[in-house]
Design a protein around this motif. Structure first.
Motif, PDB file in Angstrom:
ATOM      1  N   GLU A 124      10.719  -2.483  -1.345  1.00 19.17           N
ATOM      2  CA  GLU A 124      10.674  -1.104  -1.833  1.00 19.17           C
ATOM      3  C   GLU A 124       9.883  -0.999  -3.131  1.00 19.17           C
ATOM      4  O   GLU A 124       9.502   0.098  -3.538  1.00 19.17           O
ATOM      5  CB  GLU A 124      12.102  -0.588  -2.052  1.00 19.17           C
ATOM      6  CG  GLU A 124      12.894  -0.455  -0.754  1.00 19.17           C
ATOM      7  CD  GLU A 124      14.293   0.105  -0.998  1.00 19.17           C
ATOM      8  OE1 GLU A 124      14.661   0.294  -2.196  1.00 19.17           O
ATOM      9  OE2 GLU A 124      15.012   0.359  -0.011  1.00 19.17           O
ATOM     10  N   GLU A 125       9.636  -2.142  -3.754  1.00 15.38           N
ATOM     11  CA  GLU A 125       8.826  -2.150  -4.990  1.00 15.38           C
ATOM     12  C   GLU A 125       7.335  -2.286  -4.692  1.00 15.38           C
ATOM     13  O   GLU A 125       6.535  -2.612  -5.573  1.00 15.38           O
ATOM     14  CB  GLU A 125       9.276  -3.304  -5.899  1.00 15.38           C
ATOM     15  CG  GLU A 125      10.676  -3.164  -6.464  1.00 15.38           C
ATOM     16  CD  GLU A 125      11.754  -3.480  -5.436  1.00 15.38           C
ATOM     17  OE1 GLU A 125      11.461  -4.261  -4.489  1.00 15.38           O
ATOM     18  OE2 GLU A 125      12.868  -2.951  -5.562  1.00 15.38           O
ATOM     19  N   SER A 126       6.961  -2.038  -3.451  1.00 12.51           N
ATOM     20  CA  SER A 126       5.558  -2.099  -3.006  1.00 12.51           C
ATOM     21  C   SER A 126       4.957  -3.490  -3.160  1.00 12.51           C
ATOM     22  O   SER A 126       3.802  -3.651  -3.562  1.00 12.51           O
ATOM     23  CB  SER A 126       4.696  -1.069  -3.760  1.00 12.51           C
ATOM     24  OG  SER A 126       5.163   0.233  -3.522  1.00 12.51           O
ATOM     25  N   LEU A 127       5.760  -4.501  -2.828  1.00  9.33           N
ATOM     26  CA  LEU A 127       5.286  -5.875  -2.831  1.00  9.33           C
ATOM     27  C   LEU A 127       5.285  -6.417  -1.410  1.00  9.33           C
ATOM     28  O   LEU A 127       6.148  -6.077  -0.595  1.00  9.33           O
ATOM     29  CB  LEU A 127       6.189  -6.767  -3.698  1.00  9.33           C
ATOM     30  CG  LEU A 127       6.336  -6.400  -5.175  1.00  9.33           C
ATOM     31  CD1 LEU A 127       7.312  -7.364  -5.843  1.00  9.33           C
ATOM     32  CD2 LEU A 127       4.993  -6.418  -5.885  1.00  9.33           C
ATOM     33  N   LEU A 128       4.293  -7.242  -1.115  1.00  6.60           N
ATOM     34  CA  LEU A 128       4.278  -8.005   0.130  1.00  6.60           C
ATOM     35  C   LEU A 128       4.569  -9.446  -0.267  1.00  6.60           C
ATOM     36  O   LEU A 128       3.702 -10.144  -0.792  1.00  6.60           O
ATOM     37  CB  LEU A 128       2.922  -7.884   0.832  1.00  6.60           C
ATOM     38  CG  LEU A 128       2.666  -8.799   2.033  1.00  6.60           C
ATOM     39  CD1 LEU A 128       3.792  -8.735   3.050  1.00  6.60           C
ATOM     40  CD2 LEU A 128       1.339  -8.459   2.691  1.00  6.60           C
ATOM     41  N   TYR A 134      -3.331  -2.654   1.947  1.00  8.53           N
ATOM     42  CA  TYR A 134      -2.656  -1.527   2.581  1.00  8.53           C
ATOM     43  C   TYR A 134      -1.977  -1.970   3.874  1.00  8.53           C
ATOM     44  O   TYR A 134      -2.552  -2.697   4.677  1.00  8.53           O
ATOM     45  CB  TYR A 134      -3.656  -0.410   2.894  1.00  8.53           C
ATOM     46  CG  TYR A 134      -4.053   0.388   1.671  1.00  8.53           C
ATOM     47  CD1 TYR A 134      -3.322   1.509   1.285  1.00  8.53           C
ATOM     48  CD2 TYR A 134      -5.148   0.015   0.896  1.00  8.53           C
ATOM     49  CE1 TYR A 134      -3.672   2.247   0.159  1.00  8.53           C
ATOM     50  CE2 TYR A 134      -5.509   0.736  -0.231  1.00  8.53           C
ATOM     51  CZ  TYR A 134      -4.770   1.853  -0.589  1.00  8.53           C
ATOM     52  OH  TYR A 134      -5.113   2.571  -1.706  1.00  8.53           O
ATOM     53  N   VAL A 135      -0.741  -1.514   4.049  1.00  7.06           N
ATOM     54  CA  VAL A 135      -0.006  -1.702   5.301  1.00  7.06           C
ATOM     55  C   VAL A 135       0.512  -0.341   5.721  1.00  7.06           C
ATOM     56  O   VAL A 135       1.260   0.308   4.983  1.00  7.06           O
ATOM     57  CB  VAL A 135       1.172  -2.688   5.132  1.00  7.06           C
ATOM     58  CG1 VAL A 135       1.897  -2.877   6.468  1.00  7.06           C
ATOM     59  CG2 VAL A 135       0.681  -4.033   4.595  1.00  7.06           C
ATOM     60  N   GLU A 136       0.051   0.135   6.869  1.00  7.14           N
ATOM     61  CA  GLU A 136       0.375   1.479   7.360  1.00  7.14           C
ATOM     62  C   GLU A 136       0.061   2.542   6.308  1.00  7.14           C
ATOM     63  O   GLU A 136       0.805   3.505   6.115  1.00  7.14           O
ATOM     64  CB  GLU A 136       1.818   1.558   7.814  1.00  7.14           C
ATOM     65  CG  GLU A 136       2.099   0.671   9.029  1.00  7.14           C
ATOM     66  CD  GLU A 136       3.455   0.891   9.633  1.00  7.14           C
ATOM     67  OE1 GLU A 136       3.518   1.219  10.832  1.00  7.14           O
ATOM     68  OE2 GLU A 136       4.463   0.726   8.910  1.00  7.14           O
ATOM     69  N   GLY A 137      -1.061   2.346   5.626  1.00 10.72           N
ATOM     70  CA  GLY A 137      -1.538   3.332   4.669  1.00 10.72           C
ATOM     71  C   GLY A 137      -0.871   3.279   3.308  1.00 10.72           C
ATOM     72  O   GLY A 137      -1.202   4.070   2.420  1.00 10.72           O
ATOM     73  N   ILE A 138       0.062   2.353   3.104  1.00 14.02           N
ATOM     74  CA  ILE A 138       0.763   2.220   1.827  1.00 14.02           C
ATOM     75  C   ILE A 138       0.273   0.960   1.126  1.00 14.02           C
ATOM     76  O   ILE A 138       0.159  -0.096   1.744  1.00 14.02           O
ATOM     77  CB  ILE A 138       2.287   2.151   2.042  1.00 14.02           C
ATOM     78  CG1 ILE A 138       2.770   3.421   2.746  1.00 14.02           C
ATOM     79  CG2 ILE A 138       3.021   1.960   0.717  1.00 14.02           C
ATOM     80  CD1 ILE A 138       4.225   3.367   3.167  1.00 14.02           C
ATOM     81  N   GLU A 139       0.003   1.071  -0.164  1.00 16.64           N
ATOM     82  CA  GLU A 139      -0.546  -0.046  -0.921  1.00 16.64           C
ATOM     83  C   GLU A 139       0.565  -1.006  -1.379  1.00 16.64           C
ATOM     84  O   GLU A 139       1.565  -0.586  -1.968  1.00 16.64           O
ATOM     85  CB  GLU A 139      -1.315   0.465  -2.136  1.00 16.64           C
ATOM     86  CG  GLU A 139      -2.122  -0.600  -2.859  1.00 16.64           C
ATOM     87  CD  GLU A 139      -2.928  -0.022  -3.998  1.00 16.64           C
ATOM     88  OE1 GLU A 139      -4.161  -0.105  -3.961  1.00 16.64           O
ATOM     89  OE2 GLU A 139      -2.311   0.533  -4.944  1.00 16.64           O
ATOM     90  N   TYR A 140       0.353  -2.290  -1.090  1.00 16.81           N
ATOM     91  CA  TYR A 140       1.286  -3.333  -1.504  1.00 16.81           C
ATOM     92  C   TYR A 140       0.528  -4.409  -2.282  1.00 16.81           C
ATOM     93  O   TYR A 140      -0.632  -4.684  -1.992  1.00 16.81           O
ATOM     94  CB  TYR A 140       1.966  -3.983  -0.298  1.00 16.81           C
ATOM     95  CG  TYR A 140       2.902  -3.072   0.456  1.00 16.81           C
ATOM     96  CD1 TYR A 140       4.263  -3.032   0.141  1.00 16.81           C
ATOM     97  CD2 TYR A 140       2.433  -2.243   1.473  1.00 16.81           C
ATOM     98  CE1 TYR A 140       5.134  -2.198   0.833  1.00 16.81           C
ATOM     99  CE2 TYR A 140       3.287  -1.401   2.163  1.00 16.81           C
ATOM    100  CZ  TYR A 140       4.640  -1.378   1.836  1.00 16.81           C
ATOM    101  OH  TYR A 140       5.498  -0.542   2.514  1.00 16.81           O
TER     102      TYR A 140
END
Length: 246
Positions: free
Chosen positions: A116-120, A94-100
């Motif tokens: 934007e595809e929720s990838l780190l 999680y980064v700032e509450g968003i799952e990556y």
């Protein structure tokens, strides 16, 4: 129910281990405090160890007898702890509450970026991924804390001094008497409103260095939804400490 068994190693008044029946062990740390009036036992969720505070003059045997009285309590605390999350390729973070999803890209240089595809996306050698992700989170946390401290100090009409980002275990934030502020960089993994609350809380301490009704009135003014954030930390804060970067 697991039965706690003391390890057979020589006991000390510093650090030892409690051997569990299933073969696992938990560290037990003894600390002598001359100001303590009684024996105190707690489970440190950040360090994942049992801590026993001893008044001056209490013997080693007395300390272990005290621990023996809390078998079930220690078992319960260990069973409630969050499972460790080791950062590596493919892990969800999680980064700032968003799952990556952490994704290694050897062609991406030595950078980290969110998509934007929720990838780190993490570049460079794969064996350096944990440290690179940690550095990325710290940098992002530093920027976010600076932004929110500036916002809340402006709202309150106060000035701050140095802002420090650390991996604190017992506090999410603190405010020194000179207005210097310290924060746990791990809060960058929590939802934004949670980090905002911690900043508002510490900025309020610049004016009211206590937890009086006047202090909480300032917190309410800066962050009317602060109770929601405090509850989140009580329920989920352990997950932030469970992320490891070895």
């Amino acid at each position: 129910m697991l039965e706690l068994l003391r390890s057979s190693s020589k006991k000390s008044l510093e650090t030892d281990r409690l051997a569990l029946k299933d073969g696992q062990e938990v560290i037990i740390r003894f600390k002598v405090n001359a100001r303590a009036k009684r024996l105190i036992l707690k489970y440190d969720t950040a360090e994942r160890e049992v801590v026993v505070t001893l008044p001056k003059g209490v013997s080693q045997r007395q300390a272990w007898r005290f621990v023996d009285q809390y078998h079930e309590w220690i078992e319960t605390q260990i069973s409630k702890q969050e499972a460790l999350i080791e950062v590596h390729n493919g892990v969800l973070l999680y980064v700032e509450g968003i799952e990556y999803k952490i994704t290694h890209d050897p062609e991406a240089g030595r950078s980290c970026r969110l998509t934007e595809e929720s990838l780190l996306i993490v570049g460079g050698p794969e064996e350096h991924m944990p440290r690179r992700v940690m550095d990325f989170l710290k940098k992002k946390a530093k920027e976010r804390f600076k932004e929110r401290v500036d916002y809340y100090t402006d709202q309150l009409g106060v000035q701050h001094r140095r802002i420090s980002i650390r991996d604190t275990k017992s506090r999410w934030g603190s405010c020194a008497s000179d207005g210097s502020l310290n924060f746990s960089w791990r809060l960058i993994m929590a939802p934004r409103y949670v980090l905002d609350y911690v900043v508002a809380h510490e900025v309020a301490h610049i004016r009211e260095h206590n937890h009086s009704s006047a202090f909480w009135a300032i917190v309410e003014e800066l962050d009317p939804e602060w109770r929601k954030s405090r509850d989140w930390l009580h329920q989920h804060g352990g997950k932030l400490h469970a992320v490891t970067f070895n």
